[in-house]
Design a protein around this motif. Structure first.
Motif, PDB file in Angstrom:
ATOM      1  N   GLY A 100       0.816  -1.203   0.000  1.00  0.00           N
ATOM      2  CA  GLY A 100       0.000   0.000   0.000  1.00  0.00           C
ATOM      3  C   GLY A 100       0.849   1.251   0.000  1.00  0.00           C
ATOM      4  N   LEU A 101       0.255   2.333  -0.480  1.00  0.00           N
ATOM      5  CA  LEU A 101       0.885   3.653  -0.431  1.00  0.00           C
ATOM      6  C   LEU A 101      -0.038   4.605   0.303  1.00  0.00           C
ATOM      7  CD1 LEU A 101       1.684   2.341  -3.446  1.00  0.00           C
ATOM      8  CD2 LEU A 101       2.969   4.463  -3.566  1.00  0.00           C
ATOM      9  N   HIS A 102       0.540   5.437   1.131  1.00  0.00           N
ATOM     10  CA  HIS A 102      -0.241   6.405   1.893  1.00  0.00           C
ATOM     11  C   HIS A 102      -1.116   7.215   0.943  1.00  0.00           C
ATOM     12  CE1 HIS A 102      -0.838   8.738   5.639  1.00  0.00           C
ATOM     13  NE2 HIS A 102      -1.114   9.708   4.793  1.00  0.00           N
ATOM     14  N   TYR A 103      -2.387   7.326   1.248  1.00  0.00           N
ATOM     15  CA  TYR A 103      -3.341   8.018   0.388  1.00  0.00           C
ATOM     16  C   TYR A 103      -3.208   9.521   0.564  1.00  0.00           C
ATOM     17  CZ  TYR A 103      -7.822   9.566  -1.520  1.00  0.00           C
ATOM     18  OH  TYR A 103      -8.805  10.204  -2.234  1.00  0.00           O
ATOM     19  N   LEU A 104      -2.927  10.218  -0.528  1.00  0.00           N
ATOM     20  CA  LEU A 104      -2.769  11.674  -0.494  1.00  0.00           C
ATOM     21  C   LEU A 104      -4.116  12.307  -0.805  1.00  0.00           C
ATOM     22  CD1 LEU A 104       0.607  12.005  -2.449  1.00  0.00           C
ATOM     23  CD2 LEU A 104       0.254  11.689   0.013  1.00  0.00           C
ATOM     24  N   SER A 105      -4.904  12.506   0.216  1.00  0.00           N
ATOM     25  CA  SER A 105      -6.255  13.035   0.037  1.00  0.00           C
ATOM     26  C   SER A 105      -6.218  14.443  -0.548  1.00  0.00           C
ATOM     27  CB  SER A 105      -6.980  13.060   1.390  1.00  0.00           C
ATOM     28  OG  SER A 105      -8.283  13.579   1.250  1.00  0.00           O
ATOM     29  N   GLY A 106      -6.971  14.631  -1.606  1.00  0.00           N
ATOM     30  CA  GLY A 106      -7.037  15.946  -2.223  1.00  0.00           C
ATOM     31  C   GLY A 106      -5.995  16.206  -3.284  1.00  0.00           C
ATOM     32  N   ALA A 107      -5.113  15.246  -3.533  1.00  0.00           N
ATOM     33  CA  ALA A 107      -4.077  15.425  -4.549  1.00  0.00           C
ATOM     34  C   ALA A 107      -4.705  15.454  -5.936  1.00  0.00           C
ATOM     35  CB  ALA A 107      -3.052  14.300  -4.466  1.00  0.00           C
ATOM     36  N   ILE A 108      -4.061  16.184  -6.856  1.00  0.00           N
ATOM     37  CA  ILE A 108      -4.545  16.258  -8.232  1.00  0.00           C
ATOM     38  C   ILE A 108      -3.455  15.766  -9.185  1.00  0.00           C
ATOM     39  CG2 ILE A 108      -6.163  18.131  -7.767  1.00  0.00           C
ATOM     40  CD1 ILE A 108      -4.116  20.069  -8.968  1.00  0.00           C
ATOM     41  N   THR A 109      -3.873  15.255 -10.314  1.00  0.00           N
ATOM     42  CA  THR A 109      -2.931  14.738 -11.301  1.00  0.00           C
ATOM     43  C   THR A 109      -2.068  15.865 -11.857  1.00  0.00           C
ATOM     44  OG1 THR A 109      -4.452  12.969 -11.916  1.00  0.00           O
ATOM     45  CG2 THR A 109      -2.743  13.522 -13.502  1.00  0.00           C
ATOM     46  N   TYR A 110      -0.786  15.599 -11.989  1.00  0.00           N
ATOM     47  CA  TYR A 110       0.132  16.580 -12.566  1.00  0.00           C
ATOM     48  C   TYR A 110      -0.275  16.895 -13.998  1.00  0.00           C
ATOM     49  CZ  TYR A 110       4.241  18.342 -14.997  1.00  0.00           C
ATOM     50  OH  TYR A 110       5.082  19.077 -15.782  1.00  0.00           O
ATOM     51  N   ASP A 111      -0.316  18.165 -14.315  1.00  0.00           N
ATOM     52  CA  ASP A 111      -0.651  18.644 -15.652  1.00  0.00           C
ATOM     53  C   ASP A 111       0.478  19.547 -16.129  1.00  0.00           C
ATOM     54  OD1 ASP A 111      -1.638  19.857 -17.951  1.00  0.00           O
ATOM     55  OD2 ASP A 111      -3.666  20.103 -17.166  1.00  0.00           O
ATOM     56  N   MET A 144       2.078  11.148 -11.692  1.00  0.00           N
ATOM     57  CA  MET A 144       2.614  12.153 -10.789  1.00  0.00           C
ATOM     58  C   MET A 144       1.448  12.951 -10.246  1.00  0.00           C
ATOM     59  SD  MET A 144       6.123  13.480 -12.641  1.00  0.00           S
ATOM     60  CE  MET A 144       5.328  14.027 -14.147  1.00  0.00           C
ATOM     61  N   LEU A 145       1.555  13.337  -8.991  1.00  0.00           N
ATOM     62  CA  LEU A 145       0.495  14.096  -8.333  1.00  0.00           C
ATOM     63  C   LEU A 145       1.044  15.402  -7.789  1.00  0.00           C
ATOM     64  CD1 LEU A 145      -1.231  11.275  -6.215  1.00  0.00           C
ATOM     65  CD2 LEU A 145      -1.983  12.151  -8.438  1.00  0.00           C
ATOM     66  N   MET A 146       0.176  16.394  -7.735  1.00  0.00           N
ATOM     67  CA  MET A 146       0.474  17.624  -7.015  1.00  0.00           C
ATOM     68  C   MET A 146      -0.320  17.583  -5.711  1.00  0.00           C
ATOM     69  SD  MET A 146       2.680  19.102  -8.891  1.00  0.00           S
ATOM     70  CE  MET A 146       2.815  20.587  -7.866  1.00  0.00           C
ATOM     71  N   TRP A 147       0.400  17.636  -4.605  1.00  0.00           N
ATOM     72  CA  TRP A 147      -0.229  17.586  -3.283  1.00  0.00           C
ATOM     73  C   TRP A 147       0.446  18.622  -2.400  1.00  0.00           C
ATOM     74  CZ3 TRP A 147       0.987  14.961   1.683  1.00  0.00           C
ATOM     75  CH2 TRP A 147      -0.134  14.843   2.519  1.00  0.00           C
ATOM     76  N   ARG A 148      -0.342  19.529  -1.891  1.00  0.00           N
ATOM     77  CA  ARG A 148       0.184  20.624  -1.082  1.00  0.00           C
ATOM     78  C   ARG A 148       1.280  21.382  -1.830  1.00  0.00           C
ATOM     79  NH1 ARG A 148       0.307  17.764   4.982  1.00  0.00           N
ATOM     80  NH2 ARG A 148      -1.943  17.369   5.067  1.00  0.00           N
ATOM     81  N   LYS A 149       1.025  21.601  -3.113  1.00  0.00           N
ATOM     82  CA  LYS A 149       1.895  22.375  -4.009  1.00  0.00           C
ATOM     83  C   LYS A 149       3.258  21.717  -4.230  1.00  0.00           C
ATOM     84  CE  LYS A 149      -0.290  26.794  -2.827  1.00  0.00           C
ATOM     85  NZ  LYS A 149      -0.085  28.186  -2.362  1.00  0.00           N
ATOM     86  N   GLU A 150       3.343  20.415  -3.993  1.00  0.00           N
ATOM     87  CA  GLU A 150       4.592  19.680  -4.205  1.00  0.00           C
ATOM     88  C   GLU A 150       4.342  18.488  -5.126  1.00  0.00           C
ATOM     89  OE1 GLU A 150       6.974  20.535  -0.035  1.00  0.00           O
ATOM     90  OE2 GLU A 150       5.570  18.847  -0.116  1.00  0.00           O
ATOM     91  N   LEU A 151       5.382  18.128  -5.883  1.00  0.00           N
ATOM     92  CA  LEU A 151       5.273  17.026  -6.833  1.00  0.00           C
ATOM     93  C   LEU A 151       5.562  15.695  -6.147  1.00  0.00           C
ATOM     94  CD1 LEU A 151       4.956  16.421  -9.956  1.00  0.00           C
ATOM     95  CD2 LEU A 151       7.458  16.268  -9.966  1.00  0.00           C
ATOM     96  N   TRP A 152       4.680  14.719  -6.378  1.00  0.00           N
ATOM     97  CA  TRP A 152       4.831  13.376  -5.809  1.00  0.00           C
ATOM     98  C   TRP A 152       4.822  12.346  -6.927  1.00  0.00           C
ATOM     99  CZ3 TRP A 152       4.824  12.176  -0.394  1.00  0.00           C
ATOM    100  CH2 TRP A 152       4.746  13.312   0.432  1.00  0.00           C
ATOM    101  N   LEU A 153       5.690  11.358  -6.821  1.00  0.00           N
ATOM    102  CA  LEU A 153       5.762  10.277  -7.791  1.00  0.00           C
ATOM    103  C   LEU A 153       5.007   9.063  -7.263  1.00  0.00           C
ATOM    104  CD1 LEU A 153       9.547  10.423  -8.835  1.00  0.00           C
ATOM    105  CD2 LEU A 153       7.624  11.821  -9.643  1.00  0.00           C
TER     106      LEU A 153
END
Length: 263
Positions: A100-111, A144-153
């Motif tokens: 499992g990976l910690h769920y990043l609630s509210g994250a949006i897909t990198y655009d 890739m996700l943007m979560w709290r204004k940071e990029l996550w892989l």
């Protein structure tokens, strides 16, 4: 600091994530956190979990933001009350140790049209995905996700695809990665040579061994491979990665060539 992978127990199935064919799910665990659960009984099975673990922890070692990876234990009785037959079958096929990976609630897909990644970071991500042969970082599916204004892989289960057949795998370690031409960050990857030198200094054989050692014996023993023991199986991953790192100029040059065709 050596990576540590915690083990948690599923307490509640929240909702499926109907993306792709593997049908991951959001679950709650006994530590009260939510996770994206990758099932051993789905898609490419345990091999996808091995790729997710090794590649995700390599990315973390290189300084990228990756959601915490945990082992998730799924008990036999957990799926009995699930009304959806497809999900119930998946739960039954996935009893035991999953990922499992910690769920990043509210994250949006990198655009790429909305968020610009600097050249250094883009180059290192392209280098990483060339190393791990990750086919899943395209404009269609950036992972890739943007979560709290940071990029996550995220989502590295499709990487290390050599292990699905183990044919000529030692030769494959020295091959270029032609799929890099489709990488979403390739246009910004202007510093590949600099990235190559910087990253290779971090990915020592000792560090690679530490990451490969995280793979549970039971996973290695339960998947098809040409190796007689889990130890031999594990060392093959280390050998593949170390060989690929030692010959990184091959895939770095391939990425540079692919980038030149874009500009």
């Amino acid at each position: 600091m050596e990576p540590q992978i915690r083990t948690v127990q599923v307490t509640r199935y929240v909702t499926p994530l109907r993306e792709g064919g593997s049908l991951p799910a959001i679950v709650e665990a006994d530590d009260d956190f939510m996770y994206v659960l990758k099932f051993r009984g789905a898609g490419q099975g345990i091999k996808a979990l091995i790729a997710e673990l090794i590649s995700g922890e390599i990315a973390r070692l290189l300084g990228f933001r990756v959601p915490e990876i945990v082992f998730i234990q799924l008990d036999e009785a957990f799926g009995r009350t699930e009304p959806d037959e497809e999900i119930q079958d998946l739960l039954r096929a996935s009893e035991g140790l999953n990922l499992g990976l910690h769920y990043l609630s509210g994250a949006i897909t990198y655009d790429a049209l909305v968020t610009t990644i600097d050249e250094e970071q883009a180059s290192k991500i392209v280098w990483l995905d060339s190393l791990i042969t990750n086919v899943d970082r395209t404009p269609r599916n950036t992972n890739m996700l943007m979560w709290r204004k940071e990029l996550w892989l995220i989502d590295h289960g499709a990487s290390l695809f050599f292990h699905h057949a183990w044919q000529n795998w030692e030769e494959q370690a020295k091959r270029p990665f032609s799929n890099i031409k489709d990488h979403v960050l390739l246009p910004q990857a202007t510093e590949l040579e600099t990235a190559d030198a910087a990253v290779k200094a971090i990915l020592t054989p000792q560090q690679i061994q530490t990451i490969v050692d995280l793979v549970p014996d039971e996973w290695l023993e339960q998947v098809e491979s040409p190796f007689e023991t889990a130890a031999e199986h594990r060392q093959a991953y280390a050998h593949f990665l170390n060989t690929r790192i030692a010959h990184s100029e091959i895939f770095t040059n391939e990425a540079q060539h692919a980038r030149k065709t874009l500009i």
